[in-house]
Design a protein around this motif. Sequence first.
Motif, short mmCIF file in Angstrom:
data_model
loop_
_atom_site.label_atom_id
_atom_site.label_comp_id
_atom_site.label_asym_id
_atom_site.label_seq_id
_atom_site.Cartn_x
_atom_site.Cartn_y
_atom_site.Cartn_z
N ALA A 124 0.84 -1.20 0.00
CA ALA A 124 0.00 0.00 0.00
C ALA A 124 0.88 1.25 0.00
O ALA A 124 0.97 1.99 0.98
N GLY A 125 1.52 1.50 -1.13
CA GLY A 125 2.47 2.60 -1.24
C GLY A 125 1.84 3.96 -1.46
O GLY A 125 2.55 4.96 -1.46
N ASP A 126 0.52 4.00 -1.67
CA ASP A 126 -0.16 5.29 -1.78
C ASP A 126 -0.56 5.73 -0.39
O ASP A 126 -1.64 5.40 0.10
N THR A 127 0.31 6.48 0.26
CA THR A 127 0.04 6.95 1.62
C THR A 127 -0.42 8.40 1.64
O THR A 127 -0.62 8.97 2.71
N PHE A 128 -0.59 8.99 0.46
CA PHE A 128 -0.99 10.40 0.38
C PHE A 128 -2.50 10.56 0.29
O PHE A 128 -3.08 11.46 0.89
N ALA A 154 2.39 8.01 6.00
CA ALA A 154 3.67 7.34 6.21
C ALA A 154 4.56 7.49 4.98
O ALA A 154 4.10 7.84 3.89
N ASP A 155 5.83 7.23 5.17
CA ASP A 155 6.78 7.30 4.06
C ASP A 155 6.54 6.12 3.12
O ASP A 155 6.65 4.97 3.53
N ALA A 158 9.21 3.51 3.15
CA ALA A 158 9.23 2.61 4.30
C ALA A 158 8.24 1.47 4.11
O ALA A 158 8.51 0.32 4.47
N VAL A 159 7.07 1.78 3.52
CA VAL A 159 6.07 0.74 3.24
C VAL A 159 6.62 -0.26 2.23
O VAL A 159 6.46 -1.47 2.37
N LEU A 160 7.28 0.24 1.22
CA LEU A 160 7.86 -0.63 0.20
C LEU A 160 8.97 -1.49 0.79
O LEU A 160 9.05 -2.69 0.52
N PHE A 161 9.81 -0.89 1.63
CA PHE A 161 10.89 -1.63 2.29
C PHE A 161 10.31 -2.79 3.10
O PHE A 161 10.78 -3.93 3.01
N ASP A 162 9.27 -2.50 3.90
CA ASP A 162 8.63 -3.54 4.72
C ASP A 162 7.99 -4.60 3.84
O ASP A 162 8.01 -5.80 4.17
N SER A 163 7.42 -4.19 2.73
CA SER A 163 6.75 -5.14 1.83
C SER A 163 7.75 -6.11 1.21
O SER A 163 7.49 -7.33 1.12
N ALA A 194 10.95 7.97 -8.28
CA ALA A 194 12.31 7.52 -8.57
C ALA A 194 12.94 6.88 -7.33
O ALA A 194 13.69 5.90 -7.43
N LYS A 195 12.63 7.42 -6.17
CA LYS A 195 13.14 6.86 -4.91
C LYS A 195 12.62 5.44 -4.70
O LYS A 195 13.37 4.56 -4.28
N LEU A 196 11.34 5.21 -5.00
CA LEU A 196 10.77 3.87 -4.84
C LEU A 196 11.49 2.88 -5.75
O LEU A 196 11.77 1.75 -5.35
N ARG A 197 11.77 3.30 -6.96
CA ARG A 197 12.46 2.42 -7.89
C ARG A 197 13.86 2.07 -7.37
O ARG A 197 14.32 0.93 -7.48
N LYS A 198 14.53 3.05 -6.76
CA LYS A 198 15.86 2.80 -6.21
C LYS A 198 15.81 1.81 -5.05
O LYS A 198 16.71 0.98 -4.87
#
Length: 289
Positions: A124-128, A154-155, A158-163, A194-198
């Motif tokens: 759930a990377g759409d936190t906005f 949330a950042d 951070a959600v992507l990292f946890d996922s 771009a940050k998510l892709r990195k």
Amino acid sequence: MGLFAKFKEAWLKPMSFDSLNEGFYDDLEEALILADVGMDTAVDAVAQLKKRAYAKLLTHEEDVKNALRDILTEKLSVGDPALDLSTRPSVALIIGVNGVGKTTSIGKLAHRLKNEGKKVLLCAGDTFRAAAADQLEIWAERAGVDIVRQNEGADPGAVLFDSLAAAKARNTDVVLCDTAGRLHNKDNLMKELAKLRKIIDREAPNAAKETLLVLDATTGQNGLIQARQFKETAGLTGIILTKLDGTAKGGIVIAIAQELQVPVKFVGLGEGIDDLRPFDAREFVNDLI
């Protein structure tokens, strides 16, 4: 109006080899441009049709239509239309502007992959957007797949990292990551993408990676502008074309395929969980003409 609603009047006229004149081709070129297939694509398609009609002495309406169908199908047949799910986990980043159906498409895709025997996790990377994670969680429940989420605001990184960590721990086959709807010309949001892709490249360096742009079929030339910018920012491996019903024909994907060499991978035809299917270029073109 459909892609060739205006041009279809020309098909009703008696056709002979002599009727395939410059006026006919000019009308066809205009119809293609108005259908958002792009200036360069339209000009090239008509030029190819001229050559084929002359070489094969085409005079019958259906023969001319089939020649045009072949040309447009060839233009759409770029890249690999199948998802690359060759690693465990594989990761798909789903991107696009607000309102095109990203979250819905993720739910449908998760359902499809689950039915193919894949173990799927939604990020759930759409936190906005308010209640975006709640909406995705409903789709996760409907599809019967896992979800990783945090609180609104949330950042996303951070959600992507946890996922990704959860996917590795749970032996997940596919991670589908929702992202905030963003305009392609909003620099701060594009930097976030771009940050998510990195993060994906860093945390899952050997994973098969997809970046899928969700496009509304009613989108005109702005869709090509979006695709250019998203490809530059996050890479682009495929298109999910949504709302392909009624009079929305999605001609812009032909221009995208030609200029960016990015294939359409899926089309959405409704709101049901089963209303997402792999893209068939020939079927798509047949519906256009």
